[in-house]
Every structure is written in structure tokens, then in C-alpha cells.
Design an enzyme around this catalytic site. Structure first.
Site, PDB file in Angstrom:
ATOM      1  N   TYR A  85      92.273 -30.269  50.983  1.00  0.00           N
ATOM      2  CA  TYR A  85      92.010 -28.927  51.667  1.00  0.00           C
ATOM      3  C   TYR A  85      90.583 -29.354  52.301  1.00  0.00           C
ATOM      4  O   TYR A  85      90.296 -29.167  53.383  1.00  0.00           O
ATOM      5  CB  TYR A  85      91.716 -27.562  50.836  1.00  0.00           C
ATOM      6  N   ARG A 111      90.912  -4.901  46.258  1.00  0.00           N
ATOM      7  CA  ARG A 111      90.764  -5.712  47.335  1.00  0.00           C
ATOM      8  C   ARG A 111      90.477  -5.107  48.659  1.00  0.00           C
ATOM      9  O   ARG A 111      89.893  -5.492  49.452  1.00  0.00           O
ATOM     10  CB  ARG A 111      91.967  -6.739  47.526  1.00  0.00           C
ATOM     11  N   ARG A 141      99.180 -17.157  39.317  1.00  0.00           N
ATOM     12  CA  ARG A 141      99.048 -16.135  40.104  1.00  0.00           C
ATOM     13  C   ARG A 141      99.474 -14.846  39.854  1.00  0.00           C
ATOM     14  O   ARG A 141      99.709 -13.911  40.531  1.00  0.00           O
ATOM     15  CB  ARG A 141      99.467 -16.405  41.356  1.00  0.00           C
ATOM     16  N   ASP A 181      89.214 -19.174  42.073  1.00  0.00           N
ATOM     17  CA  ASP A 181      90.122 -19.943  43.015  1.00  0.00           C
ATOM     18  C   ASP A 181      89.738 -21.612  43.032  1.00  0.00           C
ATOM     19  O   ASP A 181      88.627 -22.012  42.744  1.00  0.00           O
ATOM     20  CB  ASP A 181      89.917 -19.473  44.472  1.00  0.00           C
ATOM     21  N   ARG A 196      98.187  -9.876  44.863  1.00  0.00           N
ATOM     22  CA  ARG A 196      98.390  -8.797  45.688  1.00  0.00           C
ATOM     23  C   ARG A 196     100.066  -8.246  45.442  1.00  0.00           C
ATOM     24  O   ARG A 196     100.048  -7.031  46.097  1.00  0.00           O
ATOM     25  CB  ARG A 196      98.533  -9.254  47.075  1.00  0.00           C
TER      26      ARG A 196
HETATM   27  O1  CP3 Z   1      97.000 -17.225  38.467  1.00  0.00           O
HETATM   28  C1  CP3 Z   1      95.864 -16.401  38.608  1.00  0.00           C
HETATM   29  O2  CP3 Z   1      96.300 -15.193  38.651  1.00  0.00           O
HETATM   30  C2  CP3 Z   1      94.323 -16.847  38.901  1.00  0.00           C
HETATM   31  C3  CP3 Z   1      94.051 -16.953  40.145  1.00  0.00           C
HETATM   32  C4  CP3 Z   1      94.403 -17.973  41.179  1.00  0.00           C
HETATM   33  C5  CP3 Z   1      94.195 -17.721  42.618  1.00  0.00           C
HETATM   34  N1  CP3 Z   1      94.463 -19.071  43.296  1.00  0.00           N
HETATM   35  C6  CP3 Z   1      93.936 -16.488  43.066  1.00  0.00           C
HETATM   36  C7  CP3 Z   1      94.205 -16.403  44.742  1.00  0.00           C
HETATM   37  C8  CP3 Z   1      94.511 -19.412  40.879  1.00  0.00           C
HETATM   38  C9  CP3 Z   1      94.929 -19.883  39.538  1.00  0.00           C
HETATM   39  C10 CP3 Z   1      94.425 -19.922  42.276  1.00  0.00           C
HETATM   40  C11 CP3 Z   1      94.823 -21.500  42.255  1.00  0.00           C
HETATM   41  C12 CP3 Z   1      95.083 -22.004  43.740  1.00  0.00           C
HETATM   42  N2  CP3 Z   1      94.299 -21.527  44.690  1.00  0.00           N
HETATM   43  C13 CP3 Z   1      95.869 -22.844  43.867  1.00  0.00           C
HETATM   44  C14 CP3 Z   1      96.787 -23.687  43.049  1.00  0.00           C
HETATM   45  C15 CP3 Z   1      97.955 -22.991  42.794  1.00  0.00           C
HETATM   46  C16 CP3 Z   1      98.994 -22.820  43.824  1.00  0.00           C
HETATM   47  O3  CP3 Z   1      99.212 -22.009  44.167  1.00  0.00           O
HETATM   48  O4  CP3 Z   1      99.482 -23.882  44.389  1.00  0.00           O
HETATM   49  C17 CP3 Z   1      95.754 -23.147  45.401  1.00  0.00           C
HETATM   50  C18 CP3 Z   1      96.519 -24.355  46.148  1.00  0.00           C
HETATM   51  C19 CP3 Z   1      94.693 -22.090  46.057  1.00  0.00           C
HETATM   52  C20 CP3 Z   1      94.271 -22.274  47.322  1.00  0.00           C
HETATM   53  C21 CP3 Z   1      94.609 -20.938  47.852  1.00  0.00           C
HETATM   54  N3  CP3 Z   1      93.823 -19.776  47.486  1.00  0.00           N
HETATM   55  C22 CP3 Z   1      95.614 -20.449  48.538  1.00  0.00           C
HETATM   56  C23 CP3 Z   1      96.899 -21.269  49.096  1.00  0.00           C
HETATM   57  C24 CP3 Z   1      95.594 -19.155  48.822  1.00  0.00           C
HETATM   58  C25 CP3 Z   1      96.665 -18.152  49.767  1.00  0.00           C
HETATM   59  C26 CP3 Z   1      97.410 -17.554  48.680  1.00  0.00           C
HETATM   60  C27 CP3 Z   1      98.374 -16.702  49.319  1.00  0.00           C
HETATM   61  O5  CP3 Z   1      99.430 -16.128  48.604  1.00  0.00           O
HETATM   62  O6  CP3 Z   1      98.472 -16.415  50.513  1.00  0.00           O
HETATM   63  C28 CP3 Z   1      94.313 -18.699  48.142  1.00  0.00           C
HETATM   64  C29 CP3 Z   1      93.730 -17.349  47.947  1.00  0.00           C
HETATM   65  C30 CP3 Z   1      94.154 -16.454  46.658  1.00  0.00           C
HETATM   66  N4  CP3 Z   1      93.905 -17.130  45.537  1.00  0.00           N
HETATM   67  C31 CP3 Z   1      94.662 -15.184  46.586  1.00  0.00           C
HETATM   68  C32 CP3 Z   1      94.545 -15.162  45.292  1.00  0.00           C
HETATM   69  C33 CP3 Z   1      95.042 -13.794  44.517  1.00  0.00           C
HETATM   70  C34 CP3 Z   1      95.008 -14.168  47.508  1.00  0.00           C
HETATM   71  C35 CP3 Z   1      93.836 -13.818  48.320  1.00  0.00           C
HETATM   72  C36 CP3 Z   1      93.761 -12.332  48.515  1.00  0.00           C
HETATM   73  O7  CP3 Z   1      93.609 -11.528  47.855  1.00  0.00           O
HETATM   74  O8  CP3 Z   1      93.645 -12.185  49.916  1.00  0.00           O
END
Ligand code: CP3
Length: 365
Positions: free
Chosen positions: A163, A52, A39, A88, A43
Site C-alpha cells: 500500500y 460508523r 473482519r 487497521d 459493515r
Molecule cells: O477483523 C476485524 O474485525 C478487525 C479489524 C480489521 C479491519 N481491517 C477493519 C476494517 C482488520 C484486522 C483489518 C485488517 C486489514 N486492513 C487488512 C488485512 C486483512 C485483509 O482483509 O486482507 C487489510 C488488507 C486492510 C486494509 C483495508 N482497510 C482495506 C482493504 C479496507 C477496505 C475493506 C472493505 O471491506 O472495503 C480497509 C477498511 C476497513 N478496515 C474497514 C474495516 C471494518 C471498512 C471501513 C469502513 O467502516 O468503512
């Protein structure tokens, strides 16, 4: 090219066309330890928050120019060795016909809990339904410096199923486990469909230019080894067998999966991603000889002052013996509250210390 007049047992930093990250994934002798951060686009970066402010998260994922821009943001700031496509794990779930929202994690209003709902899920053609992701991959291969490898990714079938069945994150994932234990035929049908969808999707990313792929199994740690073996392993194994392409390393990341290491090792993945709940030196004897590992700093260490970040990173690097392939990363995604300077400290330290440890070991030998 370099004038190699003096042969050396140490790999030299050079104008390699083959990125450091990829060479390390293959277990080759490298000049220092590569690092990227799960990630890494997100943010904690002010420039990400600026993008964003005007678009919601899904629009960002669906718009190649914006997804390309935010993928490049951490690459411009830090000396990272790999870039991960911004998207995502739920994007293919949408393409299967399930409505997904984010708040901030995934939310599904109509969870997939019956045999009929599973049957109704599509097997989307990635080119037709996720062309925006493939376009982002193509843009990135054009924009990234040749020393920075591009990683494509997908959610692992079990984590996507988690999910889809639960409807969102949960403490115990009771609905998911009820389906698994009460209707194992339906559960396996869901896993089989997800494996096909994820396989199609990763192959399309590779075709578009992804140089490595990572499968995120964030929730696999919910399972006992026995249940992982029965309900997850066969699907991950067949998925990896199908996707593995010459020269494209396959990384399998698990969270809370300390109990599943031997099984994860047997899936056919080239690199195993570890969280921070076990020491790498405890993990290595449980993996095949020569298996490359990725990880495993606790993301919360990045809230500490520089000296602690450096001590903790050094502790990890010292566990890597000569000849052991290692890619430095956090044990899970970076927190949105992480100070940017902490990432700078970490990246610089890992490269410097990785280089220093190699030259001191070479001097000893
Ligand atoms: O790594 C990177 O920079 C690439 C982008 C990426 C995102 N999500 C962006 C994201 C990747 C590889 C993911 C994978 C992802 N998404 C996973 C597997 C990795 C992990 O963290 O366990 C999972 C379980 C998800 C599902 C998901 N999407 C969650 C749990 C969330 C909330 C995250 C949080 O920090 O609150 C998201 C949203 C998300 N995916 C964000 C980002 C940058 C935040 C969204 C925003 O800008 O509001």
C-alpha cells in the site's frame, strides 16, 4: 472445579480459565473446534453501521471507547471464541509519518517510492504514537469474558509496503514490483524498517494484554516462491523471532499463498492461516508435523442457504484428523453484504459438529 471422577481421553467442556482458542493454537486436545472470523467487526453488522454513521473510519480506530465498542459487537451476538482488536493495518503507517486516507480501502496521496522517502520514515514509539490502540487492548481485556481470547494484529511488512509504494490497492502492483526488482537495496531497507516498526507494535500489544497475535500478509500471494524467499521471508522470520513470547501464539495469515506454504511454515509462526483456494488436507502434508492451521471457508459461502453453509463447513472439519490443531475461520475477511444469520448458522454448526466428530472418533477408538 469439575469433579473428575471418571477419567476420559476426551477433553471436557468445562469452566476452563484457559480459552479454547488458545488451547487449540497450542495444538492441545480440545472439546470442540474454536471459531473466529476475519473482519468480524464491520459493515455487515447493523450496530457497526450505526456507530460508523457518525464517525469516519480513522476516528473510529483512534478512539478507544468506540474501537472497544465495535470490537465487542460480534462477541455479544455470536458465540465466537476469539476477539480481534478493532483497528487497521495502516495505523502504524500513519505513525511513521505517512498520510493515509480510506475510501473504503487505504489511499496514500504521496506514495513511498524513493530511497529518500524510505529514509524519512520514522520508527515510532508505540506508546507515544499508538497509545489509543494499547488503551483499546486494555479496555478489551477488562470487558471480554475470560473464555474469549483477545487477538492483537498487524499488517505484514510486505502487505504494508504494497500500500505504501503503490498508494492503494492495485491489480498488478507494478510500482511495488518495480521498486523490488529495480532497487532491491531500497526495497529491503523499507522491509527492514517495517519489520522493526511492526515488531515494536506487536510487542506493545502483547505487553498491553493481547493473548495471541496475527500478522496479515494479504498480498504475499503476488510473489513467486523464489521472490518471497529473497524479498519477504527473512524479514518475516526475524520479526517473528523477535515478537514470539511465551504463551502468546503467533498466527501468520496469507492470501493466495498456496505456493508459499513450505516457506511460511519455516518462518517460526505457530499457526498458519490458509485461504480457501486449497483444501486443508492438501496443505497439511506440506507443513511441519503438528503445525496448527486456521481457516479456510470461502467467505462467499455465507451468501448460501444454511444447508450449504453446513455442508461446506463439514467438508473442512472432516479434513482435520484427530490430534491436528485447527481453528475455524474464513479464508479471507467477511464481506460487508453477508447476512448476519449466516454467521449464526456457521458458528453454531462448527461448535456442534466439532464436538460430534470428536466424540464419534473417540467412540471408534
Ligand atoms: O477483523 C476485524 O474485525 C478487525 C479489524 C480489521 C479491519 N481491517 C477493519 C476494517 C482488520 C484486522 C483489518 C485488517 C486489514 N486492513 C487488512 C488485512 C486483512 C485483509 O482483509 O486482507 C487489510 C488488507 C486492510 C486494509 C483495508 N482497510 C482495506 C482493504 C479496507 C477496505 C475493506 C472493505 O471491506 O472495503 C480497509 C477498511 C476497513 N478496515 C474497514 C474495516 C471494518 C471498512 C471501513 C469502513 O467502516 O468503512
Amino acid at each position: 472445579m469439575n469433579d473428575v471422577s471418571e477419567p476420559s481421553s476426551l477433553a471436557q467442556p468445562s469452566d476452563h480459565l484457559d480459552p479454547l482458542f488458545l488451547r487449540a493454537c497450542r495444538g492441545e486436545a480440545v472439546e470442540t473446534t474454536p471459531i473466529w472470523i476475519m473482519r468480524q467487526a464491520g459493515r455487515y453488522l447493523p450496530e457497526y453501521r450505526r456507530v460508523r454513521k457518525d464517525v469516519d473510519f480513522l476516528t473510529l480506530c483512534h478512539t478507544p471507547d468506540l474501537a472497544t465498542e465495535v470490537t465487542l459487537q460480534p462477541i455479544r451476538r455470536f458465540g465466537l471464541d476469539a476477539s480481534i482488536l478493532f483497528s487497521d493495518i495502516m495505523v502504524p503507517v500513519e505513525a511513521m509519518g505517512v498520510e493515509v486516507a480510506f475510501n473504503p480501502g487505504p489511499v496514500i496521496q504521496n506514495p513511498v517510492r524513493s530511497e529518500e522517502a524510505i529514509k524519512a520514515l520514522g520508527r515510532p514509539d508505540p506508546t507515544n504514537t499508538m497509545g489509543f490502540v494499547l488503551q483499546t487492548v486494555k479496555n478489551l481485556r477488562r470487558e471480554l469474558p475470560p473464555s474469549v481470547a483477545l487477538i492483537g494484529f498487524a499488517g505484514a511488512p510486505f502487505t504494508m509496503a504494497a500500500y505504501m509504494v503503490e498508494g492503494g490497492a492495485s491489480k498488478d502492483f507494478a510500482a511495488l514490483k518495480s521498486l523490488m526488482f529495480q532497487d532491491s537495496i531500497a526495497f529491503h531497507a523499507l522491509m527492514e524498517k517495517l519489520s522493526l516498526v511492526v515488531g515494536d507494535y506487536l510487542l506493545a500489544q502483547i505487553e498491553a494484554g493481547a493473548q495471541a497475535v496475527q500478522l496479515f500478509d494479504t498480498w504475499a500471494g503476488l510473489l513467486s516462491p523464489t521472490d518471497y524467499k529473497e524479498f519477504v521471508f527473512p524479514h518475516v522470520q526475524s520479526l517473528i523471532k523477535r515478537v514470539k513470547s511465551p504463551g502468546v501464539p503467533f498466527i501468520l495469515y496469507g492470501n493466495g499463498t498456496g505456493g508459499l506454504l513450505e516457506l511460511m511454515d519455516q518462518t517460526g509462526a505457530d499457526v498458519i492461516g490458509l485461504d480457501w483456494r486449497l483444501e486443508i488436507e492438501q496443505a497439511l502434508p506440506r507443513l511441519s508435523e503438528g503445525r496448527v492451521v486456521q481457516g479456510n471457508l470461502d467467505p462467499s459461502v455465507l451468501f448460501a442457504p444454511p444447508s450449504i453453509i453446513q455442508d461446506q463447513a463439514a467438508r473442512i472439519l472432516q479434513q482435520i484428523k484427530p490430534g491436528q490443531g485447527h481453528i475455524f475461520n474464513l479464508g479471507h475477511g467477511i464481506s460487508r453484504h453477508t447476512p448476519v444469520e449466516a454467521v449464526e448458522t456457521l458458528v453454531t454448526f462448527v461448535h456442534d459438529e466439532g464436538r460430534r466428530l470428536r466424540s464419534s472418533k473417540a467412540a471408534e477408538a
